[in-house]
Design a protein around this motif. Sequence first.
Motif, short mmCIF file in Angstrom:
data_model
loop_
_atom_site.label_atom_id
_atom_site.label_comp_id
_atom_site.label_asym_id
_atom_site.label_seq_id
_atom_site.Cartn_x
_atom_site.Cartn_y
_atom_site.Cartn_z
N GLY A 226 -13.45 13.16 41.81
CA GLY A 226 -13.90 12.64 40.51
C GLY A 226 -13.43 11.21 40.29
O GLY A 226 -14.15 10.38 39.77
N ALA A 227 -12.20 10.91 40.70
CA ALA A 227 -11.67 9.55 40.56
C ALA A 227 -12.45 8.57 41.41
O ALA A 227 -12.72 7.45 40.99
N LYS A 228 -12.84 8.98 42.63
CA LYS A 228 -13.63 8.11 43.50
C LYS A 228 -15.00 7.83 42.90
O LYS A 228 -15.50 6.72 42.95
N LYS A 229 -15.64 8.86 42.31
CA LYS A 229 -16.94 8.67 41.68
C LYS A 229 -16.83 7.70 40.51
O LYS A 229 -17.67 6.82 40.34
N THR A 230 -15.79 7.83 39.69
CA THR A 230 -15.60 6.94 38.55
C THR A 230 -15.38 5.50 39.01
O THR A 230 -15.97 4.58 38.47
N ALA A 231 -14.56 5.32 40.04
CA ALA A 231 -14.30 3.97 40.56
C ALA A 231 -15.57 3.35 41.11
O ALA A 231 -15.87 2.18 40.87
N ALA A 232 -16.35 4.14 41.84
CA ALA A 232 -17.60 3.62 42.40
C ALA A 232 -18.56 3.24 41.30
O ALA A 232 -19.22 2.21 41.35
N LYS A 233 -18.66 4.07 40.27
CA LYS A 233 -19.58 3.80 39.16
C LYS A 233 -19.18 2.51 38.44
O LYS A 233 -20.01 1.67 38.15
N SER A 234 -17.89 2.34 38.15
CA SER A 234 -17.48 1.13 37.45
C SER A 234 -17.70 -0.10 38.33
O SER A 234 -18.00 -1.16 37.83
N GLY A 235 -17.56 0.05 39.65
CA GLY A 235 -17.81 -1.06 40.55
C GLY A 235 -19.26 -1.50 40.50
O GLY A 235 -19.55 -2.68 40.42
N LEU A 236 -20.18 -0.55 40.54
CA LEU A 236 -21.60 -0.90 40.45
C LEU A 236 -21.93 -1.48 39.09
O LEU A 236 -22.72 -2.42 38.98
N ASN A 237 -21.35 -0.94 38.03
CA ASN A 237 -21.62 -1.46 36.70
C ASN A 237 -21.03 -2.85 36.51
O ASN A 237 -21.44 -3.59 35.62
N GLY A 238 -20.08 -3.23 37.35
CA GLY A 238 -19.49 -4.56 37.27
C GLY A 238 -20.23 -5.61 38.09
O GLY A 238 -19.92 -6.79 38.03
N PHE A 239 -21.24 -5.18 38.85
CA PHE A 239 -21.98 -6.10 39.72
C PHE A 239 -22.60 -7.25 38.94
O PHE A 239 -23.35 -7.03 37.98
N ALA A 240 -22.28 -8.47 39.31
CA ALA A 240 -22.89 -9.71 38.79
C ALA A 240 -22.63 -9.97 37.32
O ALA A 240 -23.27 -10.84 36.72
N ILE A 241 -21.70 -9.25 36.69
CA ILE A 241 -21.39 -9.50 35.27
C ILE A 241 -20.92 -10.94 35.11
O ILE A 241 -20.10 -11.43 35.86
#
Length: 113
Positions: free
Chosen positions: A3-18
């Motif tokens: 679950g922690a890995k999924k959360t980290a991956a999701k926040s990484g994608l959501n941070g793309f190009a901000i």
Amino acid sequence: MLGAKKTAAKSGLNGFAIGQEVIIRTYSAGVWFGRLKEKAGDEIILTEARRMWRWWAKESISLSGVALYGIKQEDSRIAGAVDSVWLQAIEIIPISGKAAESIRTAQEANQDE
């Protein structure tokens, strides 16, 4: 732990190009240029946003070419900037330098053009 890995991956994608200037292809609102403020899944907030009603790549034939080389301003129709817009993105392409400048400085298209 998974679950922690999924959360980290999701926040990484959501941070793309901000914070960067980007070209956005949407599901049904066309192509936009602006600064990516927020992203959650496919929903984004774009600021300093200009709709690219009609665009012609300076070199190449695709939005990837626009991101690399910019637009032919004389052949493109770019709407005036709005402060912000909510969009549903299917493609996000970072753009910078002269390519971004070619869109940012394009003359605002008028209805009768």
